[in-house]
Design an enzyme around this catalytic site. Structure first.
Site, PDB file in Angstrom:
ATOM      1  N   GLU A 167       0.833  -1.443   0.095  1.00  0.00           N
ATOM      2  CA  GLU A 167       0.090  -0.095   0.025  1.00  0.00           C
ATOM      3  C   GLU A 167       0.952   1.059  -0.048  1.00  0.00           C
ATOM      4  O   GLU A 167       2.043   1.324   0.522  1.00  0.00           O
ATOM      5  CB  GLU A 167      -1.005  -0.044   1.162  1.00  0.00           C
ATOM      6  CG  GLU A 167      -1.930  -1.109   0.955  1.00  0.00           C
ATOM      7  CD  GLU A 167      -2.937  -1.062   2.019  1.00  0.00           C
ATOM      8  OE1 GLU A 167      -3.751  -1.829   2.058  1.00  0.00           O
ATOM      9  OE2 GLU A 167      -2.437  -0.649   3.199  1.00  0.00           O
ATOM     10  N   CYS A 173       3.534   8.344   0.714  1.00  0.00           N
ATOM     11  CA  CYS A 173       4.006   7.657   1.729  1.00  0.00           C
ATOM     12  C   CYS A 173       4.239   6.226   1.212  1.00  0.00           C
ATOM     13  O   CYS A 173       3.151   5.628   0.611  1.00  0.00           O
ATOM     14  CB  CYS A 173       3.084   7.538   3.049  1.00  0.00           C
ATOM     15  SG  CYS A 173       3.589   6.217   4.310  1.00  0.00           S
ATOM     16  N   CYS A 224       7.035  -6.958   7.202  1.00  0.00           N
ATOM     17  CA  CYS A 224       7.885  -6.450   7.762  1.00  0.00           C
ATOM     18  C   CYS A 224       8.514  -7.675   8.716  1.00  0.00           C
ATOM     19  O   CYS A 224       7.407  -8.109   9.317  1.00  0.00           O
ATOM     20  CB  CYS A 224       7.723  -5.129   8.380  1.00  0.00           C
ATOM     21  SG  CYS A 224       8.986  -4.561   9.113  1.00  0.00           S
ATOM     22  N   CYS A 232       7.395  -4.733  15.361  1.00  0.00           N
ATOM     23  CA  CYS A 232       7.071  -3.896  16.433  1.00  0.00           C
ATOM     24  C   CYS A 232       5.502  -4.109  16.927  1.00  0.00           C
ATOM     25  O   CYS A 232       4.826  -4.335  16.064  1.00  0.00           O
ATOM     26  CB  CYS A 232       7.162  -2.496  15.892  1.00  0.00           C
ATOM     27  SG  CYS A 232       8.900  -1.864  15.327  1.00  0.00           S
ATOM     28  N   CYS A 251       2.588  -2.059  15.532  1.00  0.00           N
ATOM     29  CA  CYS A 251       2.329  -1.636  13.919  1.00  0.00           C
ATOM     30  C   CYS A 251       1.540  -2.705  13.363  1.00  0.00           C
ATOM     31  O   CYS A 251       1.779  -3.951  13.345  1.00  0.00           O
ATOM     32  CB  CYS A 251       3.695  -1.545  13.438  1.00  0.00           C
ATOM     33  SG  CYS A 251       3.928  -1.438  11.721  1.00  0.00           S
ATOM     34  N   CYS A 300       0.600   6.326   7.959  1.00  0.00           N
ATOM     35  CA  CYS A 300       1.947   5.766   7.873  1.00  0.00           C
ATOM     36  C   CYS A 300       2.251   4.691   8.702  1.00  0.00           C
ATOM     37  O   CYS A 300       1.697   5.044   9.885  1.00  0.00           O
ATOM     38  CB  CYS A 300       3.064   6.434   7.646  1.00  0.00           C
ATOM     39  SG  CYS A 300       2.972   7.710   6.216  1.00  0.00           S
TER      40      CYS A 300
HETATM   41  N1  SAH Z   1      10.108   0.628   9.126  1.00  0.00           N
HETATM   42  C1  SAH Z   1      10.175   1.976   9.311  1.00  0.00           C
HETATM   43  C2  SAH Z   1       9.361   2.565   8.417  1.00  0.00           C
HETATM   44  C3  SAH Z   1       7.912   2.242   8.133  1.00  0.00           C
HETATM   45  S1  SAH Z   1       6.927   2.586   9.596  1.00  0.00           S
HETATM   46  C4  SAH Z   1      10.260   2.471  10.663  1.00  0.00           C
HETATM   47  O1  SAH Z   1       9.643   1.812  11.661  1.00  0.00           O
HETATM   48  O2  SAH Z   1      10.566   3.611  10.710  1.00  0.00           O
HETATM   49  C5  SAH Z   1       6.844   4.477   9.540  1.00  0.00           C
HETATM   50  C6  SAH Z   1       6.402   5.145  11.068  1.00  0.00           C
HETATM   51  O3  SAH Z   1       5.102   4.672  11.613  1.00  0.00           O
HETATM   52  C7  SAH Z   1       7.332   4.422  12.089  1.00  0.00           C
HETATM   53  O4  SAH Z   1       7.816   5.463  12.889  1.00  0.00           O
HETATM   54  C8  SAH Z   1       6.374   3.573  13.041  1.00  0.00           C
HETATM   55  O5  SAH Z   1       6.876   3.565  14.189  1.00  0.00           O
HETATM   56  C9  SAH Z   1       4.992   4.420  12.805  1.00  0.00           C
HETATM   57  N2  SAH Z   1       3.993   3.568  13.054  1.00  0.00           N
HETATM   58  C10 SAH Z   1       3.714   2.329  12.901  1.00  0.00           C
HETATM   59  N3  SAH Z   1       2.472   2.072  13.441  1.00  0.00           N
HETATM   60  C11 SAH Z   1       1.901   3.203  13.697  1.00  0.00           C
HETATM   61  C12 SAH Z   1       0.414   3.424  13.966  1.00  0.00           C
HETATM   62  N4  SAH Z   1      -0.610   2.551  14.296  1.00  0.00           N
HETATM   63  N5  SAH Z   1       0.059   4.879  14.396  1.00  0.00           N
HETATM   64  C13 SAH Z   1       1.324   5.605  14.039  1.00  0.00           C
HETATM   65  N6  SAH Z   1       2.456   5.341  13.628  1.00  0.00           N
HETATM   66  C14 SAH Z   1       2.606   4.202  13.416  1.00  0.00           C
HETATM   67 FE1  SF4 Z   2       8.300  -2.802  10.495  1.00  0.00          FE
HETATM   68 FE2  SF4 Z   2       6.212  -1.635  11.477  1.00  0.00          FE
HETATM   69 FE3  SF4 Z   2       8.428  -1.733  13.004  1.00  0.00          FE
HETATM   70 FE4  SF4 Z   2       8.505  -0.199  11.071  1.00  0.00          FE
HETATM   71  S1  SF4 Z   2       7.100   0.006  12.889  1.00  0.00           S
HETATM   72  S2  SF4 Z   2      10.029  -1.475  11.411  1.00  0.00           S
HETATM   73  S3  SF4 Z   2       7.041  -1.380   9.414  1.00  0.00           S
HETATM   74  S4  SF4 Z   2       7.224  -3.602  12.113  1.00  0.00           S
END
Ligand code: SAH
Ligand code: SF4
Length: 356
Positions: free
Chosen positions: A104, A117, A124, A128, A131, A349
């Site tokens: 997406e 974005c 991934c 995390c 996420c 994002c």
């Molecule tokens: N993997 C990379 C880039 C993709 S995630 C990273 O982790 O930086 C992009 C950003 O969105 C990251 O800062 C991540 O922690 C944040 N993010 C993930 N899930 C989210 C959510 N549900 N609400 C807000 N931000 C979120």
């Molecule tokens: Fe992967 Fe989501 Fe963690 Fe970014 S925030 S590293 S996309 S699991």
């Protein structure tokens, strides 16, 4: 007949995606096939400047040369197969990849600032805890072309819906860009150079969960983009509990890598910090964050969490958000709050997940 079509299908699947080739490789192919040397430049330009999806579109190539390319290569473009629009103007697009996978991308309009974005991987591997993408696991890396196609598709959408050009690109969709280093760096090259979209590198932001070794590599390779570090907690124990990658990339490792990055590039780093209710939003957490930011010139983006069903996290209360922000303000940290966009369509994002 069936056999022939099966063979044909097999052959088609085996073709190399031409966009995985550098210009020198295409030159070599042209030489081996007795084509004029300039044909390679023409093909390259069709692919990256004109976004061609088939060799038949390459009108300045002879018919026989087009056929030779077609017999040997594929162009694995992405196709848009679904879109959702939010009340706030945000548009989430789902793209189908040549092998049936989906990723997406999101267009986020803010006045005349138009941000794309984009995703760097299918899923991934870093899991995390807060996420949506982290729940999927990683299927595969995106190719350079697939990353680039998202930018082109979102730019087209932007023109069509808002009649405005894309102004910013953030690698904040699905996946960890520094774990698909080569293709991500090549996609940045095509986004920023005259071989592609020629956008300023200052408009590109790469977000990483903090792979220390790769941050150093970024500095060594002098990749000129904005670097955003997803910090989300500045104490080891807390960070490890929400971001398992912390286990192999400690805060000390990350801090050292960022210091190195700054010494080489002289560029400010942005810390992203998603405020999770009663997880990382106390004054003690703010103090830890403040201490972490002191090492190099930086700014902090506090991010409103987009609740993901079933993960067990909530966004911070307004009161805690204010207290957290005021604490950092008083310490003269350069801090801002990023409000959630596209809430009604789960388009923020880092909130992307395939719902087939
Ligand atoms: N993997 C990379 C880039 C993709 S995630 C990273 O982790 O930086 C992009 C950003 O969105 C990251 O800062 C991540 O922690 C944040 N993010 C993930 N899930 C989210 C959510 N549900 N609400 C807000 N931000 C979120
Ligand atoms: Fe992967 Fe989501 Fe963690 Fe970014 S925030 S590293 S996309 S699991």
């Amino acid at each position: 007949m069936l056999l022939i079509s099966l063979l044909f299908r097999k052959r088609k699947e085996l073709k190399t995606d031409i966009r995985s080739l550098d210009l020198v490789d295409i030159k070599k192919f042209c030489q081996e096939n007795n084509m004029k040397p300039y044909v390679s430049n023409q093909v390259y330009s069709w692919l990256w400047n004109n976004f061609s999806s088939s060799f038949s579109q390459m009108s300045n190539l002879s018919k026989s040369n087009r056929e030779i390319f077609n017999e040997n290569f594929s162009i694995n473009k992405i196709t848009e197969d679904f879109e959702e629009r939010s009340d706030d103007g945000t548009i989430k697009m789902r793209f189908k990849l040549y092998d049936g996978n989906f990723v997406e991308g999101v267009l986020i309009p803010q006045n005349t600032r138009m941000t794309a974005c984009i995703s760097s991987q299918v899923g991934c591997s870093l899991s995390c805890k807060f996420c949506a993408t982290g729940t999927m696991g990683r299927t595969r890396n995106l190719s350079t072309g697939e990353i680039y196609d998202q930018v082109v598709a979102i730019a087209n959408k932007c023109k069509e819906v808002y009649n405005l050009p894309l102004t910013n690109i953030v690698y904040m969709g699905m996946g960890e860009p520094l774990l698909n280093y080569r293709n991500v760096i090549k996609s940045i090259h095509f986004i920023t150079s005259s071989e592609g979209l020629e956008m300023s590198y200052k408009r590109v932001t790469l977000s990483t969960s903090g792979i220390a070794k790769m941050i150093k590599r970024l500095a060594d390779d002098n990749v000129k983009v904005n670097l955003a570090l997803s910090l989300h907690a500045a104490s080891e124990e807390l960070r490890n509990s929400i971001m398992p990658i912390g286990g192999s990339n400690s805060l000390d490792d990350i801090r050292d890598a960022l210091k190195y990055y700054f010494s080489k590039t002289k560029r400010k780093v942005t810390y992203e910090y998603v405020l999770l209710n009663e997880v990382n939003d106390s004054i003690k957490d703010a103090e830890n964050l403040y201490k972490f930011t002191k090492h190099i010139p930086s700014k902090v983006n506090l991010i409103e969490y987009n609740t993901v069903d079933g993960l067990g996290f909530d966004r911070s209360s307004d009161k805690n958000t204010d207290l957290f922000m005021n604490y950092l303000d008083a310490k003269r940290v350069n801090v801002g709050l990023r409000r959630s966009r596209g809430k009604d369509i789960n388009a923020a994002c880092g909130q992307l997940a395939n719902k087939k």
